[in-house]
Design a protein around this motif. Structure first.
Motif, PDB file in Angstrom:
ATOM      1  N   ALA A 186       0.844  -1.204   0.000  1.00  0.00           N
ATOM      2  CA  ALA A 186       0.000   0.000   0.000  1.00  0.00           C
ATOM      3  C   ALA A 186       0.877   1.252   0.000  1.00  0.00           C
ATOM      4  N   TRP A 187       1.995   1.182   0.710  1.00  0.00           N
ATOM      5  CA  TRP A 187       2.942   2.317   0.726  1.00  0.00           C
ATOM      6  C   TRP A 187       3.471   2.573  -0.683  1.00  0.00           C
ATOM      7  N   GLU A 188       3.896   1.498  -1.344  1.00  0.00           N
ATOM      8  CA  GLU A 188       4.436   1.640  -2.705  1.00  0.00           C
ATOM      9  C   GLU A 188       3.399   2.279  -3.634  1.00  0.00           C
ATOM     10  N   ALA A 189       2.155   1.803  -3.515  1.00  0.00           N
ATOM     11  CA  ALA A 189       1.081   2.328  -4.373  1.00  0.00           C
ATOM     12  C   ALA A 189       0.836   3.805  -4.064  1.00  0.00           C
ATOM     13  N   ALA A 190       0.897   4.119  -2.765  1.00  0.00           N
ATOM     14  CA  ALA A 190       0.663   5.508  -2.363  1.00  0.00           C
ATOM     15  C   ALA A 190       1.757   6.413  -2.932  1.00  0.00           C
ATOM     16  N   VAL A 191       3.010   6.001  -2.797  1.00  0.00           N
ATOM     17  CA  VAL A 191       4.105   6.844  -3.283  1.00  0.00           C
ATOM     18  C   VAL A 191       4.009   7.027  -4.800  1.00  0.00           C
ATOM     19  N   ALA A 192       3.623   5.952  -5.493  1.00  0.00           N
ATOM     20  CA  ALA A 192       3.477   6.058  -6.953  1.00  0.00           C
ATOM     21  C   ALA A 192       2.435   7.132  -7.300  1.00  0.00           C
ATOM     22  N   TYR A 193       1.351   7.175  -6.525  1.00  0.00           N
ATOM     23  CA  TYR A 193       0.322   8.197  -6.754  1.00  0.00           C
ATOM     24  C   TYR A 193       0.841   9.585  -6.368  1.00  0.00           C
ATOM     25  N   TRP A 194       1.518   9.654  -5.223  1.00  0.00           N
ATOM     26  CA  TRP A 194       2.012  10.953  -4.752  1.00  0.00           C
ATOM     27  C   TRP A 194       2.969  11.579  -5.771  1.00  0.00           C
ATOM     28  N   LYS A 195       3.686  10.721  -6.494  1.00  0.00           N
ATOM     29  CA  LYS A 195       4.639  11.254  -7.476  1.00  0.00           C
ATOM     30  C   LYS A 195       3.945  11.935  -8.659  1.00  0.00           C
ATOM     31  N   THR A 196       2.630  11.761  -8.776  1.00  0.00           N
ATOM     32  CA  THR A 196       1.903  12.458  -9.853  1.00  0.00           C
ATOM     33  C   THR A 196       1.394  13.828  -9.376  1.00  0.00           C
ATOM     34  N   LEU A 197       1.657  14.132  -8.116  1.00  0.00           N
ATOM     35  CA  LEU A 197       1.078  15.343  -7.531  1.00  0.00           C
ATOM     36  C   LEU A 197       2.039  16.531  -7.637  1.00  0.00           C
ATOM     37  N   TYR A 198       2.031  17.159  -8.778  1.00  0.00           N
ATOM     38  CA  TYR A 198       2.829  18.372  -8.983  1.00  0.00           C
ATOM     39  C   TYR A 198       2.110  19.195 -10.041  1.00  0.00           C
ATOM     40  N   THR A 199       2.467  20.460 -10.118  1.00  0.00           N
ATOM     41  CA  THR A 199       1.865  21.336 -11.124  1.00  0.00           C
ATOM     42  C   THR A 199       2.510  21.079 -12.479  1.00  0.00           C
ATOM     43  N   ASP A 200       1.681  20.794 -13.468  1.00  0.00           N
ATOM     44  CA  ASP A 200       2.197  20.517 -14.809  1.00  0.00           C
ATOM     45  C   ASP A 200       2.854  21.755 -15.398  1.00  0.00           C
ATOM     46  N   GLU A 201       3.844  21.500 -16.216  1.00  0.00           N
ATOM     47  CA  GLU A 201       4.494  22.565 -16.983  1.00  0.00           C
ATOM     48  C   GLU A 201       3.404  23.352 -17.741  1.00  0.00           C
ATOM     49  N   GLY A 202       3.418  24.663 -17.607  1.00  0.00           N
ATOM     50  CA  GLY A 202       2.478  25.487 -18.375  1.00  0.00           C
ATOM     51  C   GLY A 202       1.085  25.611 -17.777  1.00  0.00           C
ATOM     52  N   ALA A 203       0.866  25.060 -16.580  1.00  0.00           N
ATOM     53  CA  ALA A 203      -0.455  25.194 -15.954  1.00  0.00           C
ATOM     54  C   ALA A 203      -0.711  26.666 -15.618  1.00  0.00           C
ATOM     55  N   HIS A 204      -1.987  27.039 -15.613  1.00  0.00           N
ATOM     56  CA  HIS A 204      -2.334  28.448 -15.439  1.00  0.00           C
ATOM     57  C   HIS A 204      -2.483  28.850 -13.966  1.00  0.00           C
ATOM     58  N   PHE A 205      -1.825  29.922 -13.595  1.00  0.00           N
ATOM     59  CA  PHE A 205      -2.046  30.534 -12.285  1.00  0.00           C
ATOM     60  C   PHE A 205      -2.719  31.890 -12.491  1.00  0.00           C
ATOM     61  N   ASP A 206      -3.717  32.182 -11.640  1.00  0.00           N
ATOM     62  CA  ASP A 206      -4.440  33.445 -11.779  1.00  0.00           C
ATOM     63  C   ASP A 206      -3.651  34.600 -11.190  1.00  0.00           C
ATOM     64  N   LYS A 207      -2.710  34.279 -10.322  1.00  0.00           N
ATOM     65  CA  LYS A 207      -1.917  35.334  -9.675  1.00  0.00           C
ATOM     66  C   LYS A 207      -0.561  34.735  -9.319  1.00  0.00           C
ATOM     67  N   VAL A 208       0.479  35.503  -9.500  1.00  0.00           N
ATOM     68  CA  VAL A 208       1.830  35.010  -9.191  1.00  0.00           C
ATOM     69  C   VAL A 208       2.569  36.053  -8.362  1.00  0.00           C
ATOM     70  N   VAL A 209       3.173  35.607  -7.281  1.00  0.00           N
ATOM     71  CA  VAL A 209       3.999  36.488  -6.454  1.00  0.00           C
ATOM     72  C   VAL A 209       5.374  35.846  -6.356  1.00  0.00           C
TER      73      VAL A 209
END
Ligand code: SF4
Lengths: 474, 201
Positions: free
Chosen positions: A257-280
């Motif tokens: 279950a840990w291995e499966a969880a980490v595999a999923y967690w590794k997909t959790l990032y902002t994709d290149e070129g994703a839109h932000f409404d505000k940047v600081v």
């Protein structure tokens, strides 16, 4: 597929139902509960004959009211109304069969410290609590935000929340921090930049080298104060540090279950070129140790600055600054590092973790607090306290003349006996400097644990860098 | 929850910005396990001296505003904690509507759950409403949720926007939990799917 932000991804994975007008029913993975904002919600369940839908995903701990003195097992240390609130939580936890850490349990502590510590908070989850500092859990890349009591009842009954999606805001801290500058200074610098309403309607993703270089404790400090910037939630994408922190915790997955969880967690990032409404964007090197001078967390300046003049502001803020200076007993032009303090409070869900205690102890080691200063350390949980004792930090605090307390919210909001007297001035590692927050008429200056330790030694707000010996980093 | 349809009442001017939840209801009053009875402690530290006597200057202590039902406020009203005691205290005092240029998110949300209507209007209109409110008890303002308008005592009308779902619930006094439980089968199937996909969650 369109590029998505981290927030978009977690959101998409939790939508149970979407109405035509865009209102969503969002599934909640973890519901944290404390004694102050929950009694009316449980009362509501009883009145309508409803049950807690997912008791195994519901975790309760008393923290706001509990005394932090060693004699707290003695009921006389609590006021009648505090006792009733804690007793109500004891009873509700039992009646509804939810996970519970009572006052007598060594794992008891501030709800936002206990959740991660016990492995309840994991990346990619939705986490809510009837408490605005739920934003803390965003440090794991979980979508975590505070809710009101009606919503607490709604989550208890349905394990969902009615939500409209917020906007995406990116806060990037580039480069590295300078010595003596900490996660607390980052998060206060952001609020100083955006104001307390700058994040309203947004979910903030903190990123950049300085954020990546922070420990999990530091990241929790940063996300904790997202709410002071008006944002409902703060997020940091999970990475190896996140996995390492979670691994082996009591409620973290194990084995396959840990291995499966980490595999999923590794997909959790902002994709290149994703839109932000505000940047600081803020340069990490530009951040100095900060303190607040007023009664709003946006009233923040480097310790090397002076108290500002109301005339330098505009609009409604002129009146607010004048009111703040009157309340704080300060004059424009006064040097911040000359403001004498009466009290030092190290603790809270912002800065009550082991690393915070280490940072303060590093400054205090072999030194004493100034005579006449009241100083206390309130660990964020019983386990933080135990670890600090094991590492010898507790002894450093005691030798320096600090009170070494049991875990709880304590003087962060002064619902228990730990309160400021009118006019008493406090250097505090907590998150709010509102009027009366730490006790009616009390004056709060927010700062980092290292800065709080420095102030205890000198008796006035102090630039910690002046006290840092070679090799000690903030 | 009490319905909100149309309200004509006294508006209290509170131009201060960043009125936070600790000002609205200080934490010593959070120790209740009930929802009612908080009105006497609304704005407690701004409203009373340490000995419990009233601070005469404070707007809600002035004879003209003791029965206010509307607050016209400065920016970022309700910032701070998630405590629902803030709208409970407002409601218990008799406030049914707060109008400002901006609200803190959680507070804004909590208002709707308790039959209070928070309205966002631009600064110029807030300035006009504030000046109108300063005229005192005879200057009654009207808030019409159905029509989505605020009307000053001298008849100027300002339209406002409100989320459709929230308007519906407020106008009909509907309880969210009951509505959500009608979708229980969607929740069941989400849980089943998630148990397979993310068993650790
Ligand atoms: S430590 Fe302070 S901010 Fe954190 S949960 Fe407790 S009262 Fe709230």
């Amino acid at each position: 597929m369109t590029a998505r932000t981290l927030y978009d991804k977690i959101w998409d994975d939790h939508v149970v139902h979407q109405a035509e007008d865009g209102t969503c029913l969002l599934y909640i993975d973890r519901h944290l509960v404390h004694e102050v904002t929950s009694p009316q919600a449980f009362e509501g369940l009883r009145m309508t004959g409803r049950k807690v839908r997912a008791p195994s995903k519901t975790i309760a701990v008393p923290d706001h009211n509990v005394p932090t003195t060693l004699d707290r097992a003695n009921a006389a240390t609590m006021t009648e109304d505090s006792r009733i609130q804690v007793a109500a939580l004891d009873q509700n936890a039992k009646d509804f069969g939810i996970n519970y850490y009572p006052v007598s349990d060594v794992r008891q502590g501030i709800v936002h410290i206990v959740g991660p510590e016990q492995g309840w908070t994991l990346p990619g989850m939705t986490v809510v609590c009837g408490d605005s500092h739920t934003a803390t859990h965003g440090a794991f890349g979980s979508l975590a935000h505070g809710i009101g009591t009606s919503e607490v009842e709604h989550v208890l009954a349905t394990q969902t929340l009615i939500q409209r999606k917020g906007k995406n805001m990116k806060v990037e801290i580039t480069g590295s921090l300078r010595p003596g500058v900490t996660a607390k200074d980052i998060t206060m610098a952001v609020i100083g930049e955006t104001g307390t309403a700058g994040g309203t309607g947004y979910v903030i993703e903190y990123c950049g080298q300085a954020i990546r270089e922070l420990s999990m404790e530091g990241r929790m400090t940063v996300c904790n104060m997202a709410i002071e910037g008006g944002a409902r939630a703060g997020l940091i994408a999970p990475d190896e540090k996140t996995y390492a922190y979670c691994m082996g915790r009591p409620h973290a997955p194990k084995g396959a279950a840990w291995e499966a969880a980490v595999a999923y967690w590794k997909t959790l990032y902002t994709d290149e070129g994703a839109h932000f409404d505000k940047v600081v964007t803020i340069k990490g090197e530009d951040i100095a140790p900060l303190v607040t001078w007023g009664t709003s967390p946006e009233d923040v300046l480097p310790i090397t600055a002076v108290v500002p003049n109301p005339a330098d502001f505009s609009g409604g803020k002129v009146e607010a600054v004048q009111r703040a200076l009157d309340y704080m007993g300060l004059k424009p032009g006064q040097k911040l590092n000359e403001i004498a303090i009466d009290t030092v409070f190290i603790g809270s869900c912002t800065n009550g973790r082991i690393e915070d205690l280490r940072a303060a102890a590093a400054i205090l080691k072999g030194k004493k607090k100034k005579d006449g200063i009241r100083a206390m350390v309130v660990p964020g949980s019983g386990l933080v306290r135990a670890q600090a004792e094991e590492e010898g930090l507790a002894q450093i605090f005691i030798d320096a003349g600090f009170e070494w307390r049991l875990a709880g919210c304590s003087m962060c909001l002064a619902m228990n006996p730990d309160q400021l007297a009118p006019g008493e001035r406090c250097a505090a590692t907590s998150n709010r400097n509102f009027e009366g927050r730490q006790g009616r008429g009390g004056r709060t200056h927010l700062l980092s644990p290292a800065m709080a330790a420095a102030a205890a030694i000198t008796g006035h707000l102090t630039d910690v860098r002046e006290l840092m010996s070679e090799g000690v980093s903030g | 929850m009490e319905k909100f349809t149309k309200l004509t009442g006294i508006a209290a001017p509170m131009p201060l910005v960043n009125i936070d939840t600790d000002m609205i209801i200080p934490k010593q009053f959070l120790k209740t396990i009930k929802r009612s009875g908080l009105g006497v402690n609304l704005f407690d530290e701004m409203r009373y001296n340490l000995d419990g006597t009233e601070i005469a200057d404070f707007v809600l202590n002035q004879p003209a505003y003791r029965k206010a039902e509307i607050i016209i406020a400065g920016d970022n009203f309700g910032c701070g904690s998630s405590r629902e005691h803030a709208p409970w205290a407002l409601l218990d005092f008799g406030i049914r509507c707060v109008i400002s240029t901006s609200f803190a998110d959680i507070f804004f949300n909590n208002c709707f759950k308790n039959g209070i209507l928070p309205i966002v209007l631009p600064q110029e209109q807030i300035d006009i409403l504030m000046a109108d409110a300063r005229k005192g008890a005879n200057a009654r303002q009207t808030v019409d949720l159905e029509a989505q308008t605020v009307t000053t005592s001298d008849g100027q009308v300002f339209p406002f926007t409100v989320d459709g779902h929230r308007k519906h619930c407020l106008m009909n006094g509907l309880d969210d939990i009951g509505l959500t439980l009608e979708k229980v089968s969607a929740i069941d199937s989400f849980e089943a799917k998630s148990a397979a996909l993310h068993p650790w969650a």
